[in-house]
Design an enzyme around this catalytic site. Structure first.
Site, PDB file in Angstrom:
ATOM      1  CB  SER A  55      -0.966  -0.043   1.181  1.00 17.69           C
ATOM      2  OG  SER A  55      -2.002   0.889   1.014  1.00 17.69           O
ATOM      3  CG  HIS A  62      -5.937  -2.229   0.159  1.00 21.64           C
ATOM      4  ND1 HIS A  62      -5.139  -1.718  -0.839  1.00 21.64           N
ATOM      5  CD2 HIS A  62      -5.352  -1.842   1.331  1.00 21.64           C
ATOM      6  CE1 HIS A  62      -4.133  -1.041  -0.301  1.00 21.64           C
ATOM      7  NE2 HIS A  62      -4.237  -1.112   1.018  1.00 21.64           N
ATOM      8  CG  ASP A  81      -6.797  -2.278  -3.546  1.00 20.88           C
ATOM      9  OD1 ASP A  81      -7.344  -1.487  -2.750  1.00 20.88           O
ATOM     10  OD2 ASP A  81      -5.641  -2.689  -3.396  1.00 20.88           O
TER      11      ASP A  81
END
Length: 691
Positions: free
Chosen positions: A543, A663, A628
């Site tokens: 991330s 995600h 995501d």
């Protein structure tokens, strides 16, 4: 490479260039792969599947190793396991896993642990027919009869809110869509619930609604709307149960709370203290007053108190003063004690203060590198603190601690099967010196007997954003690397808050490059200290930590033999210039607002996608999820395409796309291990260790 040969003659996927021009502040950017953001375009889906096929083909020789790693990691998990029960309002609550099943079963027992079990939700049954399934928040009404819960069956973190009668077992037909998964709160009347509505485009929670059970959701009442799209908003019930609270928060910049007595759900929420720029606070209700944890004239936070009826900060009185070398991260209030979580020298410590005699002490721990934090503590009227403890060699442990006698009882330690023995491993705290002279903490673990002769493969992990501190904790999956000679290290780089608020301030906005330089300098330090060499040094982050990976391969591609970038945020300028993309507006104070020229130019100077050049890059594995919501799949897709176009080396570049997840990756506890097995196989193949 000895021990493993990559298949030859297999060309990587190609993708067409379709230039799109962006102009801002008289600066022109050409994005050849912008069109990959068309999620439903068959050509895009074809390309993503082609990348997965290429990965499968090139890593076909690791199939047995991946299966071995998966079974190895799975074997360490106690498949039939149960969480430690906690008591709340007359019931003991816990979750349990059944052997061979992916998801938890949520249960409770009335008054005694010897009472019959009541299954509230069986996520295994609920997930039947879904590729992805996540149960979010679960909240029981005051009369213990009703359960409100949220579910996401796509992975995009857009939840639905549902209700179950725990007496009859009936799930009510009413379903409320497009809600935040972790933000629901019952009023005291056992029929009114507050929830957060999401904007389906930006995915920001921005409205608080009131719903009465048994009525049409179309008749729900909006009680608050957040007008500033830089703020996140949520709702919860205070621990004292007296209030429903709405909070608005701009990360590390500003907060604001609104309160409503839970006994009067149709009343009006009142502001606790109005928001200001660079002013944060959190609150805890206790008897006839509030405790306030705030950075008001205190960067590392201080503790205040104020009368229940006079919440304005002109009434606040200091309880715990600000300290330059200690960051107060959290507070927990009991009838006779106050517990503070304090971060010092990258270690989270628990401080207990007695309300009666005002004396305080820190809970002591035997290891030099550890993590401690409060566990579930719903009961005010107790002198028992339940806390968690872990280290890089100690599995997650939960203790009940008597705050008066200081006696502790180990209630549960996560069982690690598969032959794990704690005394076969050792952990250390190192201090790397960054280029500007600042000392960076590094937590490290390895198997005893490892020689510091530079021959060891080493995986260095970091995050370094949003003020999130990466505490050293136990990870049973890492054992598969440690047992194969790897060293695992966490670089506590600036951008987190491991060393206090200034650690964050020195690692975001116009100081963001410190995060990248710190990580590089930690890598150099580990080489200098003979833990590894460039030929065996690997990096990993996800991330915002994936942005870190993108930056360090641009800045020092020669330093790393291989890099794993999970769901990486790499297209900084384009994403932050589009307010319709989830999370953009709420992060202007983290990265910058491209509408401001100075901020635009600084972001452009490090944005990984904008700084890919014609040069040699290390071996790389990039991952994403098609659904995501945090970092859209097309950011890493574009980045990989541009890397393929410009890189001058013959090193491997793989792109793994989970076509069914978001995600956080796979939702099941075992499916996640398959993803991890891919990553470890990639590292071990680069080391020639596939046996």
């Amino acid at each position: 490479m000895k021990g493993f040969q990559w298949p030859e003659g297999v060309p990587p996927p190609t993708v067409k260039k379709q230039p799109k021009e962006f102009i801002a502040h008289d600066d022109k950017r050409i994005d050849d792969y912008y069109w990959l953001n068309q999620r439903e375009n068959p050509e895009v889906l074809y390309y993503l599947k082609a990348e997965n096929t290429y990965l499968d083909t090139l890593m076909s020789g690791t199939k047995e190793l991946r299966e071995k790693l998966f079974l190895e990691m799975k074997s360490r998990i106690k498949e039939k396991d149960e969480s430690l029960p906690y008591k709340d309002n007359g019931y003991w609550y816990y979750s349990r896993f059944e052997e061979g099943k992916q998801y938890p079963v949520f249960c409770r027992k009335k008054e005694s642990l010897e009472a019959p079990e009541q299954i509230m939700l069986d996520q295994n049954l609920m997930a039947t027919g879904f590729q992805y399934y996540s149960v979010g928040r679960r909240v029981v009404s005051d009369n213990n009869e009703l359960l409100a819960f949220t579910v996401d069956s796509v992975g995009r973190r857009i939840y639905t809110l549902q209700f179950k009668n725990l007496i009859t077992g009936v799930i009510y037909p009413e379903i409320i869509t497009n809600v935040e998964g972790g933000n629901i709160a019952w009023a005291a009347d056992n029929k009114t619930i507050f929830y957060v509505k999401k904007d389906v485009v930006t995915l920001l929670g921005y409205q608080i609604w009131r719903h009465e059970l048994g009525t049409d959701a179309a008749k729900d009442v909006m009680v608050y709307e957040e007008k500033d799209n830089r703020f996140y908003t949520g709702v919860y019930r205070t621990k004292s149960k007296k209030y429903v609270s709405i909070y608005s928060s701009m990360n590390q910049v500003s907060t604001e709370y609104r309160l409503l007595e839970a006994a009067h759900p149709t009343g009006e929420f009142k502001i606790f203290e109005p928001r200001e720029e660079n002013f944060q606070y959190s609150i805890e209700h206790y008897n006839n007053k509030f405790y306030v944890l705030t950075d008001w004239k205190a960067p590392n936070y201080r503790l205040m108190e104020t009368p229940e009826e006079k919440t304005g900060k002109n009434n606040w009185k200091e309880v715990i003063a600000h300290r330059k070398n200690v960051f107060i991260s959290d507070m927990l209030v009991f009838k006779g004690h106050l517990v503070l979580s304090e971060m010092k020298d990258a270690l989270n410590q628990l401080r207990v203060i007695n309300f009666t005699d005002k004396k305080d002490y820190y809970i002591t721990f035997p290891e030099a590198v550890f993590t401690s934090f409060p566990n579930v503590n719903p009961d005010y009227n107790t002198n028992i603190l339940r806390f968690s403890y872990t280290s890089m060699t100690t599995p997650a442990s939960i203790y009940d601690f008597d705050m008066d006698t200081r006696q502790r009882v180990l209630k549960k330690q996560t069982e690690v099967l598969g032959g794990f023995k704690k005394d076969e491993y050792t952990s250390e705290r190192l201090w790397a010196v960054a280029r500007d002279g600042v000392k960076i903490p590094v937590s490290i673990v390895y198997k005893k007997g490892v020689k510091k002769d530079g021959s060891n493969p080493l995986l260095l992990y970091a995050y370094g954003s949003y003020g999130a501190s990466m505490s050293p904790s136990f990870n049973s999956n890492v054992i598969s690397l440690l047992d194969r000679g790897f060293i695992y290290a966490i670089a506590h780089v600036r951008g987190g808050q491991e060393m206090g608020r200034q650690w964050y301030d020195q690692g975001h906005m116009f100081h963001k490059k410190n995060t990248f330089y710190d990580f590089i300098d930690c890598g150099e330090f580990l080489i200098k200290e003979n833990y590894t060499t460039k030929e065996h040094l690997y990096a990993n982050g996800g991330s915002a930590g994936g942005l870190l990976m993108g930056a360090i391969v641009n800045l020092r591609p020669d330093l790393w033999h291989g890099v794993i970038a999970d769901v990486p945020f790499v297209d900084v300028i384009t994403t932050m210039s589009d307010p319709s993309i989830p999370l953009t507006t709420g992060e202007y104070k983290e990265w910058g607002n491209p509408a401001q020229k100075e901020e635009y130019l600084y972001m452009k100077s490090y944005s990984p996608y904008d700084n890919v050049e014609k040069k040699a890059y290390p071996h790389m594995l990039v991952t994403t999820g098609l659904h995501d919501s945090q970092v859209q799949y097309f950011e890493p897709a574009k980045w990989v395409a541009k890397l393929r176009e410009l890189k001058t080396d013959n090193n491997k570049l793989f792109f793994k796309i989970n076509m069914e997840a978001g995600h956080g990756g796979a939702s099941g506890r075992f499916d996640y291990l398959k993803d991890k097995a891919w990553q470890y196989a990639f590292l071990l193949a680069l080391e020639g260790k596939v046996e």
